[in-house]
Design a protein around this motif. Structure first.
Motif, PDB file in Angstrom:
ATOM      1  N   THR A  14      17.218  26.448  58.732  1.00  0.00           N
ATOM      2  CA  THR A  14      15.784  27.560  58.330  1.00  0.00           C
ATOM      3  C   THR A  14      15.918  28.986  58.075  1.00  0.00           C
ATOM      4  O   THR A  14      14.928  29.416  57.585  1.00  0.00           O
ATOM      5  CB  THR A  14      14.957  27.755  59.416  1.00  0.00           C
ATOM      6  N   GLY A  15      17.006  29.228  57.706  1.00  0.00           N
ATOM      7  CA  GLY A  15      17.682  30.158  57.430  1.00  0.00           C
ATOM      8  C   GLY A  15      17.160  31.099  56.252  1.00  0.00           C
ATOM      9  O   GLY A  15      17.130  29.452  55.583  1.00  0.00           O
ATOM     10  N   ARG A  16      16.978  31.733  55.253  1.00  0.00           N
ATOM     11  CA  ARG A  16      17.093  31.302  53.565  1.00  0.00           C
ATOM     12  C   ARG A  16      18.420  31.047  52.820  1.00  0.00           C
ATOM     13  O   ARG A  16      18.520  30.281  52.209  1.00  0.00           O
ATOM     14  CB  ARG A  16      17.298  33.134  52.726  1.00  0.00           C
ATOM     15  N   TYR A  19      19.248  27.289  53.801  1.00  0.00           N
ATOM     16  CA  TYR A  19      17.979  26.080  53.070  1.00  0.00           C
ATOM     17  C   TYR A  19      17.897  26.708  51.560  1.00  0.00           C
ATOM     18  O   TYR A  19      18.409  25.277  51.375  1.00  0.00           O
ATOM     19  CB  TYR A  19      16.549  26.919  53.321  1.00  0.00           C
ATOM     20  N   ARG A  20      17.824  27.510  51.167  1.00  0.00           N
ATOM     21  CA  ARG A  20      18.369  27.538  49.542  1.00  0.00           C
ATOM     22  C   ARG A  20      18.957  27.132  49.126  1.00  0.00           C
ATOM     23  O   ARG A  20      18.804  26.440  47.883  1.00  0.00           O
ATOM     24  CB  ARG A  20      17.087  29.221  48.971  1.00  0.00           C
ATOM     25  N   GLN A  21      20.420  27.529  49.075  1.00  0.00           N
ATOM     26  CA  GLN A  21      21.317  27.421  48.433  1.00  0.00           C
ATOM     27  C   GLN A  21      22.060  25.917  49.145  1.00  0.00           C
ATOM     28  O   GLN A  21      22.987  25.669  47.923  1.00  0.00           O
ATOM     29  CB  GLN A  21      22.479  28.834  48.535  1.00  0.00           C
ATOM     30  N   THR A  56       8.976  23.758  64.675  1.00  0.00           N
ATOM     31  CA  THR A  56       7.872  23.371  64.032  1.00  0.00           C
ATOM     32  C   THR A  56       8.529  23.640  62.955  1.00  0.00           C
ATOM     33  O   THR A  56       8.645  23.196  62.190  1.00  0.00           O
ATOM     34  CB  THR A  56       6.706  24.339  64.266  1.00  0.00           C
ATOM     35  N   LYS A  57       9.356  24.641  62.580  1.00  0.00           N
ATOM     36  CA  LYS A  57      10.274  25.045  61.141  1.00  0.00           C
ATOM     37  C   LYS A  57      10.920  23.480  60.571  1.00  0.00           C
ATOM     38  O   LYS A  57      11.016  23.633  59.943  1.00  0.00           O
ATOM     39  CB  LYS A  57      11.323  26.157  61.341  1.00  0.00           C
ATOM     40  N   ALA A  89      25.664  28.094  58.974  1.00  0.00           N
ATOM     41  CA  ALA A  89      25.076  29.402  58.025  1.00  0.00           C
ATOM     42  C   ALA A  89      24.652  30.311  59.345  1.00  0.00           C
ATOM     43  O   ALA A  89      22.932  30.283  58.670  1.00  0.00           O
ATOM     44  CB  ALA A  89      23.523  28.766  56.859  1.00  0.00           C
ATOM     45  N   LEU A  90      24.791  29.605  60.358  1.00  0.00           N
ATOM     46  CA  LEU A  90      23.766  30.795  61.080  1.00  0.00           C
ATOM     47  C   LEU A  90      24.465  32.878  60.999  1.00  0.00           C
ATOM     48  O   LEU A  90      25.109  32.771  60.237  1.00  0.00           O
ATOM     49  CB  LEU A  90      24.669  31.111  62.620  1.00  0.00           C
TER      50      LEU A  90
END
Length: 383
Positions: A14-16, A19-21, A56-57, A89-90
């Motif tokens: 759920t972190g940037r 998630y994205r990369q 939820t996320k 990815a923490l």
């Protein structure tokens, strides 16, 4: 054609970055392109298992991409037989504990950098993974960027002659969070939470310098917290206790000197957010994320210093563009594909935990140099 499914825990999804990369632009992109094909025709098919703290996320993210496998229970995910890879990815402070769990569970491990908060912990993780017989990898994405791949092509082709120096500029203005939201999470600016630009960026500079130009033998560094007060995600003012800028000189094998400025407190006046100028006896290059420009010795102009007259030369126009000559894929995706081949087929993958530990070591020594105001030698790190 055989399809080989492989379960992959994506922790911190759920972190940037997670998630994205790593999920969208890597694992899901690999699935969209049909998987990773091995030499024998086998197709590796990643099966992401989304892990995070916010139910939820996680549910919303999974539904958005048509995924059903998610959990807030890392322990149960690691206990699954159909999961072979753990990806982390923490935030850095939570990484070591989770990776140790994955090692104990016998999973192969791929992780964002930095590997750990200090060199001793990073080296211990590397040794524990070796003892457990699991394959490891650390994200070193900038090696796979088009601009640096073009630069590597020039180096391998002997374009520079003898390389003399490297000058790097990285950074941009991260808003303070008062009248515009910050582009980075607030923990990045609190040393007690593992923040700081040295910890974040020196592991990157380590592998860029080592892979392209030579081993780093010594570092001299000055750090600063140029913006001492910021506003967090809840609108609360906090004191920035971590460095937001670092000015460093790295001494490399062969007498090459590298100077790299890194800052979240600089406004951009360059073509890309990171650029490296490499000067050699036969030619020079300026490489960014995507582009690379060159000037060879044979076409180098002859500027004359005269501060009494306005400059009439268009210096940028005197450089030539290096062509792509190939199609460049997302750097994170390319390294993911290499790691999957490494796990499934045993193909070489040199960016392991020991390589990650060397990056942590350089950050640690850079901070020591800044504290002491000294030049610090970088000892060889062995497993």
């Amino acid at each position: 054609m055989t399809r080989r499914s492989i379960g992959i825990i994506v922790n911190g999804v759920t972190g940037r970055m997670g998630y994205r990369q790593h999920l969208v632009r890597s694992l899901l992109a690999i699935r969209e392109s049909g998987g990773v094909t091995l030499a024998d025709g086998t197709t590796i098919w990643p099966e992401p298992v989304l892990v995070g703290r916010n139910e939820t996320k996680l549910r919303e993210l999974a539904e958005r991409h048509g995924l059903t496998d998610w959990t807030t229970d890392l322990t149960s995910a690691l206990a699954r037989d159909d999961v072979e890879i753990y990806f982390d990815a923490l935030v850095t402070q939570q990484r070591e504990k989770a990776i140790r769990q994955a090692i104990e569970a016998g999973k192969h491990i791929y992780t964002e950098k930095p590997l750990a908060e200090d060199t001793a912990a990073a080296l211990d993780l590397a040794r524990a993974a070796d003892a457990a017989g699991v394959r490891t990898g650390v994200v070193q994405d900038k090696l796979f960027l088009p601009g640096l791949r073009k630069l590597k092509r020039l180096i391998d082709g002997g374009f520079f002659g003898r390389i003399l120096s490297v000058r790097g500029e990285f950074g941009y203005w991260v808003f303070e969070g008062d009248w515009q939201p910050a582009q980075r999470p607030s923990w990045n600016y609190r040393a007690e939470d593992g923040g700081g630009i040295v910890v974040d960026m020196f592991p990157h500079w380590h592998y860029v310098l080592e892979e392209l130009f030579g081993r780093v033998n010594a570092v001299s560094c000055v750090t600063a917290t140029h913006v001492p007060e910021r506003v967090d995600e809840a609108g609360q003012v906090y004191q920035a206790t971590a460095d937001d800028a670092a000015y460093a000189v790295f001494e490399l094998d062969g007498g090459v000197i590298a100077q790299i400025n890194s800052a979240w407190s600089v406004r951009v006046y360059r073509d890309e957010l990171v650029e490296f100028q490499v000067d050699g006896t036969e030619g020079s290059a300026v490489a960014g994320l995507r582009n690379c420009r060159i000037q060879h010795r044979a076409v180098t102009p002859k500027p004359v210093w005269n501060p009494d007259l306005p400059a009439t030369e268009d210096f940028r126009a005197q450089w030539a563009e290096v062509p792509d000559n190939e199609e460049f894929d997302n750097g994170f995706k390319v390294q993911w594909e290499a790691f999957l081949r490494h796990v499934v087929a045993g193909e070489p993958f040199r960016w392991d935990f020991l390589a990650g530990a060397r990056g942590v070591q350089l950050a640690e020594l850079g901070l020591r140099s800044a504290r002491e105001g000294s030049r610090v030698e970088v000892p060889e790190l062995r497993s």
